[in-house]
Design a protein around this motif. Structure first.
Motif, PDB file in Angstrom:
ATOM      1  N   ARG A 179       0.834  -1.200   0.000  1.00 23.43           N
ATOM      2  CA  ARG A 179       0.000   0.000   0.000  1.00 23.43           C
ATOM      3  C   ARG A 179       0.871   1.252   0.000  1.00 23.43           C
ATOM      4  NH1 ARG A 179      -2.955  -1.013   4.247  1.00 23.43           N
ATOM      5  NH2 ARG A 179      -1.789   0.312   5.653  1.00 23.43           N
ATOM      6  N   LEU A 180       1.935   1.258   0.800  1.00 26.63           N
ATOM      7  CA  LEU A 180       2.854   2.393   0.841  1.00 26.63           C
ATOM      8  C   LEU A 180       3.541   2.580  -0.507  1.00 26.63           C
ATOM      9  CD1 LEU A 180       4.322   4.672   2.280  1.00 26.63           C
ATOM     10  CD2 LEU A 180       5.908   2.965   3.205  1.00 26.63           C
ATOM     11  N   LEU A 181       3.977   1.494  -1.105  1.00 24.60           N
ATOM     12  CA  LEU A 181       4.619   1.568  -2.412  1.00 24.60           C
ATOM     13  C   LEU A 181       3.659   2.151  -3.455  1.00 24.60           C
ATOM     14  CD1 LEU A 181       7.252   0.928  -3.863  1.00 24.60           C
ATOM     15  CD2 LEU A 181       6.348  -1.351  -4.314  1.00 24.60           C
ATOM     16  N   ALA A 182       2.420   1.705  -3.442  1.00 24.49           N
ATOM     17  CA  ALA A 182       1.427   2.234  -4.379  1.00 24.49           C
ATOM     18  C   ALA A 182       1.151   3.713  -4.110  1.00 24.49           C
ATOM     19  CB  ALA A 182       0.131   1.428  -4.283  1.00 24.49           C
ATOM     20  N   ASP A 183       1.074   4.090  -2.834  1.00 26.37           N
ATOM     21  CA  ASP A 183       0.836   5.495  -2.490  1.00 26.37           C
ATOM     22  C   ASP A 183       2.005   6.376  -2.919  1.00 26.37           C
ATOM     23  OD1 ASP A 183      -1.604   4.806  -1.411  1.00 26.37           O
ATOM     24  OD2 ASP A 183      -0.945   4.973   0.682  1.00 26.37           O
ATOM     25  N   LEU A 184       3.222   5.898  -2.744  1.00 21.37           N
ATOM     26  CA  LEU A 184       4.396   6.669  -3.159  1.00 21.37           C
ATOM     27  C   LEU A 184       4.458   6.790  -4.679  1.00 21.37           C
ATOM     28  CD1 LEU A 184       7.077   5.307  -0.676  1.00 21.37           C
ATOM     29  CD2 LEU A 184       5.979   7.561  -0.621  1.00 21.37           C
ATOM     30  N   SER A 185       4.131   5.715  -5.364  1.00 22.42           N
ATOM     31  CA  SER A 185       4.086   5.765  -6.832  1.00 22.42           C
ATOM     32  C   SER A 185       3.023   6.750  -7.301  1.00 22.42           C
ATOM     33  CB  SER A 185       3.783   4.385  -7.415  1.00 22.42           C
ATOM     34  OG  SER A 185       4.816   3.491  -7.112  1.00 22.42           O
ATOM     35  N   GLY A 186       1.870   6.707  -6.650  1.00 20.55           N
ATOM     36  CA  GLY A 186       0.787   7.629  -6.989  1.00 20.55           C
ATOM     37  C   GLY A 186       1.176   9.075  -6.727  1.00 20.55           C
TER      38      GLY A 186
END
Length: 64
Positions: free
Chosen positions: A12-19
């Motif tokens: 989830r953190l990785l997706a949020d950072l990518s976003g």
């Protein structure tokens, strides 16, 4: 020593950072640093300077 997150939290953190990166890259009004800080804050990752903002909140939660 590394900090370990659950696999779900990590993804989830990785997706949020990518976003956050994509939002800053595709918007003229978005600042990458602000977007990354927001994503980290949503994950509960804050700088030491913010500790004082939460010390009273934690103390109040324990008393309740």
């Amino acid at each position: 020593m590394p900090t370990f997150l659950s696999t779900e939290t990590y993804h989830r953190l990785l997706a949020d950072l990518s976003g956050a990166f994509m939002a800053a890259a595709t918007s003229s009004g978005a600042d990458l640093n602000d977007k990354l800080a927001e994503a980290l804050a949503c994950a509960g990752v804050l700088p030491e300077a913010c500790r004082g903002d939460f010390e009273n909140v934690v103390g109040m939660a324990k008393a309740a």
